[in-house]
Design a protein around this motif. Structure first.
Motif: not given
Length: 424
Positions: A3-11
Motif C-alpha cells: 500500500e505504501d507504493f499507492l500512498h507514494y503515487i497519490w501523494k
C-alpha cells in the motif's frame, strides 16, 4: 505490491494525464491530495476533489483492493464516514457508507505509468541483503548526506527514550541516569543488562557518599553482581565481602544479586571484574561526572576524562584467587569511543532537549572525529560501495538498516524515493 507504493503515487500525483475517472465513469479533478496521516484512520486528511460536477472536501482511503475496506472493518468505524474517494489498485467490490451511499472509487492501475511501476518492482525485488543494495551508489551524494543527518537525529531520539525513562525512575537526577547508562555500556552487549540492574539497585546517593573509598564502590558493585557470594582465601576478596555486608546494613540495601554475569567468549580485558573495577575508579576519581561530561565539547577532553584503570589488585588478576602477569588495565581508546557513541552523545542530546535546546550540530562534529564502528552491518554496506569514514556515518547507517531496510520501508526512505524518481 504494498500500500505504501499507492500512498507514494497519490501523494506525488504519479499518474498519467488529467483524464481521471471513477469506476462509474465520472470525471475526477484533484485540487488537493490531502495531508498524509501515518496513524489510525483514513490515509489522507482534508483532500479537495471534484467528482462529476460536485466539489468534495474530506478524506481519502487507499487500499490494494476495494474489498480491503471490509477486510479492515472500516464499515464499522465512524472515522471513515467522511471518506470522499476510495483509491485502489484493483476494484473488486463496491463499498458503501452507513447511509448506503456508494463511495466513489479511483482504480489506479489504469493510470500509472509502466516506467514508475517497473522501477518500483525493480527496487522491491528481493536481493541478498537489502532491496537497494545494487543501486546505492546511484544515489546523489547531496541526498545521501542530508538523509544521513536525519537518520542520526532519529537514532538519538530513539536512544533518548531509555534516558527519559531512567530520569523518571531517578526523580530527575541526571547524575544517577548517567551512572546507569555508563554502567550498561561498561557491561557491553553481553553483560550490559546485568550491569544496568546493578546500577539501578544501588541508590546513587550511596555512590556519591562512598566514592571517596574506591574499595567501597567495588564492594557494592561486586556484591550486587554476585561475585562475592562464594568463599575464597584471597585477602582482597574477604575485605570486599566484609565491606559489602557492612554497607548493606549501613544503607539498608537488599542483598539480592542482579543476575548471572558472562565471562565466556570475552577477551580477559573485557571480563566483568575488570569493567566493574574501572567503573568504580571513574566515580572515585571524578565527582559530578554528569556536569563534567555535559560541559565537554571536544573528543580530546572525553579521552582525558576517561584516562583511568583498575585497582592495584586487578593489575595482576582477572578473577579472584587466580593470579596473572601484571598489566595496567586502562580503558582503551576504542572502548571510550563506544561510551561516547552510546552514552555521552545521547545524554548530551537528551539533556539539551529537556532544556528546549538543539545541539545536534556540535554532536555531529564530535562524532565525525571518532573512528567508524566495526560490525557486520557496516561491513555489508562497505561491500556495496558505501564506506563510512567516521562514527557519525556508521550510526546513520545502523539506523538506516535497522529502522528502514529490515522492515522494507523503502518509500519512507530518502534513498528509496530518490531511486524511484530516477526513471519516473
Amino acid at each position: 505490491m504494498k500500500e505504501d507504493f499507492l500512498h507514494y503515487i497519490w501523494k506525488y500525483k504519479k499518474w498519467n494525464g488529467l483524464d481521471l475517472k471513477t469506476t462509474n465513469g465520472e470525471a475526477i479533478n484533484i485540487t488537493r491530495v490531502g495531508q498524509y496521516l501515518e496513524q489510525a484512520g483514513p490515509d489522507f486528511f482534508n483532500a479537495q476533489i471534484v467528482i462529476g460536477n460536485q466539489k468534495w472536501a474530506g478524506n481519502v482511503e487507499i487500499h490494494l483492493k476495494s474489498s480491503d475496506w471490509y477486510v479492515h472493518h472500516h464499515e464499522k468505524d465512524a472515522a471513515y464516514e467522511n471518506v470522499i474517494l476510495h483509491v485502489v489498485w484493483e476494484h473488486d467490490v463496491d463499498v458503501f457508507r452507513k447511509n448506503n451511499t456508494e463511495i466513489p472509487v479511483l482504480e489506479l492501475k489504469n493510470y500509472v505509468d509502466k516506467a514508475v511501476l517497473n522501477n518500483y518492482q525493480r527496487l522491491l525485488t528481493p536481493k541478498s541483503w537489502i532491496f537497494c543494495e545494487k543501486q546505492l551508489r546511484e544515489v546523489d551524494d547531496f541526498v545521501f548526506k542530508n538523509w544521513q543527518e536525519r537518520l542520526f537525529f532519529e537514532r538519538l531520539e530513539r536512544k533518548s527514550k531509555a534516558i527519559y525513562e531512567l530520569l523518571e525512575e531517578t526523580n530527575n537526577d541526571w547524575e544517577a541516569v548517567l551512572f546507569c547508562m555508563l554502567s550498561k555500556n561498561f557491561g557491553l552487549n553481553t553483560n550490559g543488562e546485568v550491569f544496568l540492574k546493578i546500577a539501578q539497585s544501588i541508590p546513587f546517593s550511596v555512590i556519591r557518599k562512598e566514592s571517596f573509598e574506591v574499595e567501597n564502590l567495588e564492594a557494592l558493585l561486586f556484591g550486587k553482581a554476585a561475585l562475592l557470594d562464594s568463599e575464597k582465601e584471597d585477602t582482597y576478596f574477604k575485605d570486599l565481602k566484609f565491606r559489602y555486608f557492612y554497607l548493606l546494613h549501613k544503607y539498608q540495601l537488599e542483598s539480592k544479586s542482579e543476575g548471572q554475569l558472562q565471562f565466556f567468549k570475552h577477551r580477559p580485558d573485557n571480563f566483568p571484574t575488570i569493567r566493574l573495577s574501572q567503573l568504580a575508579h571513574l566515580y572515585h576519581i571524578h565527582q559530578n561526572v554528569f556536569s563534567k561530561i555535559n560541559s565537554v565539547s571536544s573528543v580530546a577532553t572525553i579521552y582525558e576524562l576517561f584516562q583511568l584503570s583498575t585497582s592495584a589488585y586487578w593489575e595482576n588478576h582477572y578473577q579472584f584467587d587466580k593470579e596473572s602477569p601484571k598489566k595496567v588495565k586502562k580503558l582503551s581508546k576504542s572502548f571510550v569511543d563506544l561510551l561516547l557513541i552510546n552514552t555521552i552523545i545521547p545524554i548530551q542530546f537528551a539533556y539539551a532537549k529537556s532544556l528546549g535546546k538543539e545541539s545536534v550540530d556540535n554532536l555531529i562534529e564530535m562524532l565525525v572525529l571518532v573512528a567508524p564502528e566495526k560490525n557486520a552491518v557496516i561491513d555489508k554496506f562497505t561491500s556495496f560501495g558505501i564506506k563510512a569514514a567516521n562514527s557519525f556515518e556508521t550510526q546513520s547507517l545502523l539506523q538506516l538498516k535497522n529502522e528502514y531496510c529490515v522492515s522494507g520501508r523503502c518509500l519512507d526512505c530518502a534513498i528509496g524515493m530518490e531511486l524511484l524518481k530516477k526513471s519516473s
